[in-house]
Design a protein around this motif. Sequence first.
Motif, short mmCIF file in Angstrom:
data_model
loop_
_atom_site.label_atom_id
_atom_site.label_comp_id
_atom_site.label_asym_id
_atom_site.label_seq_id
_atom_site.Cartn_x
_atom_site.Cartn_y
_atom_site.Cartn_z
N THR A 63 -7.43 -47.64 3.98
CA THR A 63 -8.25 -47.87 2.86
C THR A 63 -7.40 -48.33 1.75
N ILE A 70 -3.16 -47.13 -7.21
CA ILE A 70 -4.59 -46.95 -7.12
C ILE A 70 -5.11 -46.65 -8.62
N PHE A 71 -6.32 -46.73 -8.93
CA PHE A 71 -6.68 -46.47 -10.25
C PHE A 71 -8.05 -45.67 -10.18
N VAL A 72 -7.90 -44.13 -10.74
CA VAL A 72 -8.94 -43.39 -10.63
C VAL A 72 -9.52 -43.30 -11.89
N GLN A 73 -11.06 -43.17 -11.92
CA GLN A 73 -11.68 -43.10 -13.07
C GLN A 73 -12.19 -41.45 -13.21
N ASP A 84 -17.37 -39.94 -1.28
CA ASP A 84 -16.47 -40.25 -2.60
C ASP A 84 -15.06 -40.05 -2.17
N CYS A 87 -9.28 -38.12 -6.29
CA CYS A 87 -7.86 -37.93 -6.74
C CYS A 87 -7.89 -36.17 -7.36
N THR A 96 -5.18 -38.12 -2.89
CA THR A 96 -6.34 -38.90 -3.15
C THR A 96 -6.93 -38.83 -1.59
N ARG A 98 -10.94 -38.47 0.88
CA ARG A 98 -12.35 -38.54 0.75
C ARG A 98 -13.17 -37.31 0.72
N TRP A 136 -11.94 -42.49 -7.18
CA TRP A 136 -11.56 -44.03 -6.84
C TRP A 136 -12.63 -44.93 -6.64
N ASN A 137 -12.81 -46.22 -7.23
CA ASN A 137 -13.70 -46.98 -7.07
C ASN A 137 -13.42 -48.17 -6.36
N LYS A 140 -7.31 -51.24 -6.97
CA LYS A 140 -5.68 -51.07 -6.64
C LYS A 140 -4.82 -52.28 -6.82
#
Length: 213
Positions: A63, A70-73, A84, A87, A96, A98, A136-137, A140
């Motif tokens: 992944t 990576i960028f988490v919202q 989902d 993190c 991070t 699943r 995480w959506n 990266k």
Amino acid sequence: MEEAKKKTGWIFSAVNLALCVLLIPVILINVTVIISSYIHPEEIPGVFGVKPVAVLSGSMEDTFRTGDLIFVQKTGTASLKENDVICYLQDGQAVTHRIVGVERGEDGTISYITKGDANNTEDRERVKPEQVQGVWNGGKLGGMGNFVMFLSSTTGMIVFIVCPILLLILWDVIRRWQADKKEKSRAAELEAELNALKAAQNTQRDSQEEPKL
């Protein structure tokens, strides 16, 4: 000569503008992240709800991989569901993984069962909502995690905060020095023209005052 001066001035102005465009956002983002990390030490620092996280292990391959950024919202935990990728902080470290299950206690509390995509077993400890830093959506940058780790080091802060500020100050000093030099040169030219005009007027007056024989 005048054309060469204009060209040099244009180059300095262009470089100065480029430095401002490139360095000011870097400085602002770094300062924002640093301030955020001190104000909220229990959270991963971010900007506008987006938090960059460096991947330090291969538990989520393929992944994303070790060294990726990576960028988490930031999100409300009530909306989190199975599958989902979240993190969360575990013993001060960002993890991070699943969500593979959601547990609800008799008292209504919720906890999440997590697992790395590359791992054979679920994580031993359940994740509480207050540990979750974001979801995480898919955002990266491959290999940029190492850069972020360097950026958070003392050397990185010097290179990407102190040095840019010094460069901006240096360019401002150079720009002001050039403007002052140009102003002095123009003043000297005007003074020379004025002196030449005065000399011409004196010569003309002297010639008019000479007695005729």
